[in-house]
Structures are given as C-alpha cells and as structure tokens.
Motif scaffolding. Structure first.
Motif, PDB file in Angstrom:
ATOM      1  N   ARG A 253       0.844  -1.198  -0.038  1.00 14.67           N
ATOM      2  CA  ARG A 253      -0.054   0.169   0.042  1.00 14.67           C
ATOM      3  C   ARG A 253       0.885   1.249  -0.276  1.00 14.67           C
ATOM      4  O   ARG A 253       0.433   2.352  -0.476  1.00 14.67           O
ATOM      5  CB  ARG A 253      -0.868   0.020   1.251  1.00 14.67           C
ATOM      6  CG  ARG A 253      -2.070  -0.996   1.110  1.00 14.67           C
ATOM      7  CD  ARG A 253      -2.936  -1.073   2.338  1.00 14.67           C
ATOM      8  NE  ARG A 253      -3.535   0.164   2.548  1.00 14.67           N
ATOM      9  CZ  ARG A 253      -3.967   0.706   3.780  1.00 14.67           C
ATOM     10  NH1 ARG A 253      -3.873  -0.065   4.609  1.00 14.67           N
ATOM     11  NH2 ARG A 253      -4.625   1.902   3.810  1.00 14.67           N
ATOM     12  N   GLY A 254       2.169   1.252   0.502  1.00 14.39           N
ATOM     13  CA  GLY A 254       2.909   2.395   0.492  1.00 14.39           C
ATOM     14  C   GLY A 254       3.184   2.997   1.760  1.00 14.39           C
ATOM     15  O   GLY A 254       2.145   3.070   2.430  1.00 14.39           O
ATOM     16  N   PRO A 255       4.245   3.890   1.879  1.00 15.15           N
ATOM     17  CA  PRO A 255       4.504   4.501   3.247  1.00 15.15           C
ATOM     18  C   PRO A 255       3.329   5.511   3.179  1.00 15.15           C
ATOM     19  O   PRO A 255       3.200   5.918   4.227  1.00 15.15           O
ATOM     20  CB  PRO A 255       5.913   4.990   2.900  1.00 15.15           C
ATOM     21  CG  PRO A 255       6.497   4.153   1.880  1.00 15.15           C
ATOM     22  CD  PRO A 255       5.281   3.790   0.862  1.00 15.15           C
ATOM     23  N   LEU A 256       2.943   6.519   2.104  1.00 15.02           N
ATOM     24  CA  LEU A 256       2.285   7.657   2.493  1.00 15.02           C
ATOM     25  C   LEU A 256       0.705   7.246   2.964  1.00 15.02           C
ATOM     26  O   LEU A 256       0.254   8.023   3.984  1.00 15.02           O
ATOM     27  CB  LEU A 256       1.876   7.767   0.924  1.00 15.02           C
ATOM     28  CG  LEU A 256       2.816   8.857   0.132  1.00 15.02           C
ATOM     29  CD1 LEU A 256       2.334   9.131  -1.296  1.00 15.02           C
ATOM     30  CD2 LEU A 256       3.236  10.067   0.919  1.00 15.02           C
ATOM     31  N   VAL A 257       0.259   5.769   2.737  1.00 14.99           N
ATOM     32  CA  VAL A 257      -0.847   5.583   3.482  1.00 14.99           C
ATOM     33  C   VAL A 257      -0.707   5.418   4.871  1.00 14.99           C
ATOM     34  O   VAL A 257      -1.792   5.508   5.717  1.00 14.99           O
ATOM     35  CB  VAL A 257      -1.397   4.125   2.863  1.00 14.99           C
ATOM     36  CG1 VAL A 257      -2.507   3.390   3.810  1.00 14.99           C
ATOM     37  CG2 VAL A 257      -1.713   4.193   1.526  1.00 14.99           C
ATOM     38  N   HIS A 258       0.442   5.288   5.459  1.00 17.20           N
ATOM     39  CA  HIS A 258       0.823   4.834   6.721  1.00 17.20           C
ATOM     40  C   HIS A 258       1.305   6.285   7.392  1.00 17.20           C
ATOM     41  O   HIS A 258       1.888   5.951   8.554  1.00 17.20           O
ATOM     42  CB  HIS A 258       1.775   3.825   6.980  1.00 17.20           C
ATOM     43  CG  HIS A 258       1.112   2.502   6.455  1.00 17.20           C
ATOM     44  ND1 HIS A 258       0.299   1.824   7.272  1.00 17.20           N
ATOM     45  CD2 HIS A 258       1.443   1.546   5.566  1.00 17.20           C
ATOM     46  CE1 HIS A 258      -0.265   0.865   6.589  1.00 17.20           C
ATOM     47  NE2 HIS A 258       0.512   0.669   5.515  1.00 17.20           N
ATOM     48  N   GLY A 259       1.292   7.299   6.625  1.00 19.33           N
ATOM     49  CA  GLY A 259       1.730   8.478   7.393  1.00 19.33           C
ATOM     50  C   GLY A 259       2.836   9.119   7.188  1.00 19.33           C
ATOM     51  O   GLY A 259       3.494   9.988   7.591  1.00 19.33           O
ATOM     52  N   TRP A 260       3.655   8.576   6.224  1.00 15.22           N
ATOM     53  CA  TRP A 260       5.072   9.162   5.773  1.00 15.22           C
ATOM     54  C   TRP A 260       4.954  10.067   4.710  1.00 15.22           C
ATOM     55  O   TRP A 260       4.233   9.702   4.003  1.00 15.22           O
ATOM     56  CB  TRP A 260       6.081   7.972   5.780  1.00 15.22           C
ATOM     57  CG  TRP A 260       6.581   7.345   7.087  1.00 15.22           C
ATOM     58  CD1 TRP A 260       7.375   7.919   7.983  1.00 15.22           C
ATOM     59  CD2 TRP A 260       6.298   5.973   7.640  1.00 15.22           C
ATOM     60  NE1 TRP A 260       7.567   7.196   8.915  1.00 15.22           N
ATOM     61  CE2 TRP A 260       6.793   5.920   8.849  1.00 15.22           C
ATOM     62  CE3 TRP A 260       5.456   5.108   7.182  1.00 15.22           C
ATOM     63  CZ2 TRP A 260       6.643   5.075   9.865  1.00 15.22           C
ATOM     64  CZ3 TRP A 260       5.134   4.162   8.043  1.00 15.22           C
ATOM     65  CH2 TRP A 260       5.508   3.948   9.151  1.00 15.22           C
ATOM     66  N   ALA A 261       6.052  10.705   4.728  1.00 12.08           N
ATOM     67  CA  ALA A 261       5.836  11.832   3.541  1.00 12.08           C
ATOM     68  C   ALA A 261       6.303  11.584   2.011  1.00 12.08           C
ATOM     69  O   ALA A 261       6.101  12.395   1.338  1.00 12.08           O
ATOM     70  CB  ALA A 261       6.448  13.191   3.926  1.00 12.08           C
ATOM     71  N   ASP A 262       7.037  10.481   1.859  1.00 16.48           N
ATOM     72  CA  ASP A 262       7.373  10.231   0.720  1.00 16.48           C
ATOM     73  C   ASP A 262       7.293   8.711   0.315  1.00 16.48           C
ATOM     74  O   ASP A 262       6.812   8.046   1.380  1.00 16.48           O
ATOM     75  CB  ASP A 262       8.830  10.361   0.597  1.00 16.48           C
ATOM     76  CG  ASP A 262       9.790   9.871   1.654  1.00 16.48           C
ATOM     77  OD1 ASP A 262       9.434   8.767   2.214  1.00 16.48           O
ATOM     78  OD2 ASP A 262      10.989  10.357   1.791  1.00 16.48           O
ATOM     79  N   GLN A 263       7.572   8.072  -0.632  1.00 19.73           N
ATOM     80  CA  GLN A 263       7.267   6.702  -0.961  1.00 19.73           C
ATOM     81  C   GLN A 263       8.392   5.804  -0.962  1.00 19.73           C
ATOM     82  O   GLN A 263       8.891   5.031  -1.551  1.00 19.73           O
ATOM     83  CB  GLN A 263       6.981   6.621  -2.697  1.00 19.73           C
ATOM     84  CG  GLN A 263       5.585   7.045  -2.914  1.00 19.73           C
ATOM     85  CD  GLN A 263       4.463   6.089  -2.196  1.00 19.73           C
ATOM     86  OE1 GLN A 263       4.937   5.056  -2.042  1.00 19.73           O
ATOM     87  NE2 GLN A 263       3.407   6.648  -2.275  1.00 19.73           N
ATOM     88  N   ARG A 264       9.140   5.948   0.475  1.00 17.72           N
ATOM     89  CA  ARG A 264      10.447   5.309   0.594  1.00 17.72           C
ATOM     90  C   ARG A 264      10.194   4.279   1.951  1.00 17.72           C
ATOM     91  O   ARG A 264       9.973   4.963   2.851  1.00 17.72           O
ATOM     92  CB  ARG A 264      11.484   6.141   1.039  1.00 17.72           C
ATOM     93  CG  ARG A 264      13.044   5.893   0.418  1.00 17.72           C
ATOM     94  CD  ARG A 264      13.990   6.827   0.396  1.00 17.72           C
ATOM     95  NE  ARG A 264      13.512   8.133   1.482  1.00 17.72           N
ATOM     96  CZ  ARG A 264      14.172   8.387   2.453  1.00 17.72           C
ATOM     97  NH1 ARG A 264      15.296   8.062   2.676  1.00 17.72           N
ATOM     98  NH2 ARG A 264      13.791   9.428   3.455  1.00 17.72           N
ATOM     99  N   TRP A 265      10.381   3.140   1.725  1.00 13.49           N
ATOM    100  CA  TRP A 265      10.171   1.995   2.888  1.00 13.49           C
ATOM    101  C   TRP A 265      11.731   2.054   3.512  1.00 13.49           C
ATOM    102  O   TRP A 265      12.598   1.887   2.705  1.00 13.49           O
ATOM    103  CB  TRP A 265       9.719   0.939   2.650  1.00 13.49           C
ATOM    104  CG  TRP A 265       8.353   0.551   2.356  1.00 13.49           C
ATOM    105  CD1 TRP A 265       7.635   0.409   1.420  1.00 13.49           C
ATOM    106  CD2 TRP A 265       7.377   1.003   3.610  1.00 13.49           C
ATOM    107  NE1 TRP A 265       6.240   0.545   1.822  1.00 13.49           N
ATOM    108  CE2 TRP A 265       5.925   0.587   3.063  1.00 13.49           C
ATOM    109  CE3 TRP A 265       7.519   1.158   4.902  1.00 13.49           C
ATOM    110  CZ2 TRP A 265       4.904   1.030   3.931  1.00 13.49           C
ATOM    111  CZ3 TRP A 265       6.494   1.441   5.710  1.00 13.49           C
ATOM    112  CH2 TRP A 265       5.255   1.191   5.081  1.00 13.49           C
ATOM    113  N   THR A 266      11.858   2.233   4.690  1.00 14.42           N
ATOM    114  CA  THR A 266      13.311   2.216   5.337  1.00 14.42           C
ATOM    115  C   THR A 266      12.877   1.008   6.382  1.00 14.42           C
ATOM    116  O   THR A 266      11.611   0.830   6.824  1.00 14.42           O
ATOM    117  CB  THR A 266      13.813   3.433   5.883  1.00 14.42           C
ATOM    118  OG1 THR A 266      12.909   3.915   7.045  1.00 14.42           O
ATOM    119  CG2 THR A 266      13.838   4.565   4.997  1.00 14.42           C
ATOM    120  N   LEU A 267      14.232   0.513   6.863  1.00 16.86           N
ATOM    121  CA  LEU A 267      14.011  -0.653   7.846  1.00 16.86           C
ATOM    122  C   LEU A 267      13.205   0.021   9.145  1.00 16.86           C
ATOM    123  O   LEU A 267      12.459  -0.585   9.846  1.00 16.86           O
ATOM    124  CB  LEU A 267      15.211  -1.164   8.167  1.00 16.86           C
ATOM    125  CG  LEU A 267      15.629  -1.946   7.121  1.00 16.86           C
ATOM    126  CD1 LEU A 267      17.282  -2.477   7.702  1.00 16.86           C
ATOM    127  CD2 LEU A 267      14.900  -3.288   6.857  1.00 16.86           C
TER     128      LEU A 267
END
Length: 179
Positions: A88-102
């Motif tokens: 679903r991506g990081p944006l859906v979970h409240g982060w400002a960009d489309q980057r998953w970090t550990l």
C-alpha cells in the motif's frame, strides 16, 4: 542471566539446566539447605535460592524451561498482512514520501502487531521471508548534478567538522615534534 560466549543456551543445554532444577526440588522436599544443594549440583547458592523461590510460588511447573528467549516471530498470517500493508506504500501509513526504510517497517510492525523488533531484527525477518533491499535503477529526473557539485565544493567544507590536531591527549601514535 549472562553467558560467557555471548549467546543463550542451546536446546540440549536448556534441558540439562532444567534437569538440575528438578533435582534441586528433591533437595527442597528433603529439607536440605541451599548451600548443600548448591554443592551437590555444582551451581551457585544464588541460583538455588532463585529456584527455591520459583518452586514455592509455582511448584515444579515454576522450574520448567520457558523455551528459547528468541525474538517474537510473526505468524504466516501476520507476514501476509505486512506484505499487503507494505504494498500500500508509506504514504498510506503517514510518511511523507514513497520510501520504505527498515526503521519505518519496524515502526509499522509495532503499530500493526504490537511486536517489537530492532532495525537489524527487522532486516533479518524480511530477508528470511524473501524480501530484499532495493535501490533505484536510475537517478531521479529531478537531480541537478551541477547543484550537487556546487554543494560539495562550497557548502560541505563549511559544514564538515574540522579535524582535531595531534596535541596532548591525542590518540596519535607520533609524539609532537618527533617527526
């Protein structure tokens, strides 16, 4: 409890330790003192004290092994849900960009499943389930190489911390003036 080699007990060692605790129960029932039991089993008196307390509180069941102290694992259903949430991506979970970090995935696991992992533990778990790290195949179209070069030449030297000189108290191998 700490172990000399930095690791925990193996399954065999854990079973042997459990047998010792159950042998101590025989001494408890016979009315032996902690010192006598410790000498007979070749363990510390402090361990026997802890075992006796656990035996008083929970009986023999209180002395049985609790199993491996390893990190909590996510079930297959939880892994599947995590995969769906990552897609679903990081944006859906409240982060400002489309980057998953550990660190972000670690936070997401905590939010979804109330399970705590370290960043390193998160990486191991992901790797174990077939995920791999990725990096962009090409540079972003927004990249301005000229601006990057200007920043490296003008801004970075001002921002970078100056190196300490080899003075008194320094870890330099040469003594001042011995060159």
């Amino acid at each position: 409890m700490r172990y000399a080699q930095g690791g925990a007990l193996t399954v065999v060692e854990r079973a042997a330790r459990e047998r010792l605790r159950l042998q101590a129960v025989e001494g408890f029932r016979a009315g032996q003192k902690n010192t006598e039991i410790a000498v007979a089993l070749r363990v510390s008196e402090r361990s026997v004290e802890r075992w006796r307390r656990a035996w008083h509180e929970g009986g023999e069941a209180g002395l049985l092994s609790k199993g491996s102290p390893g990190r909590p694992r996510l079930s297959d259903a939880q892994i599947a849900r995590l995969a769906r949430e990552l897609e679903r991506g990081p944006l859906v979970h409240g982060w400002a960009d489309q980057r998953w970090t550990l660190a972000r995935i670690e936070t997401l696991i905590g939010r979804l499943f109330h399970v705590s992992y370290t960043v390193e533990g998160t990486w191991r778990m992901l790797k174990r389930h077939g995920w791999s790290w990725q990096q962009p195949a090409r540079r972003g179209i927004e990249r301005d190489d000229a601006a990057v070069e200007v920043w490296k030449k003008e801004t970075w030297p001002r921002v970078r911390a100056p190196r300490r000189s080899a003075g008194p108290g320094s870890s330099s191998r040469t003594k001042p003036g011995s060159q």
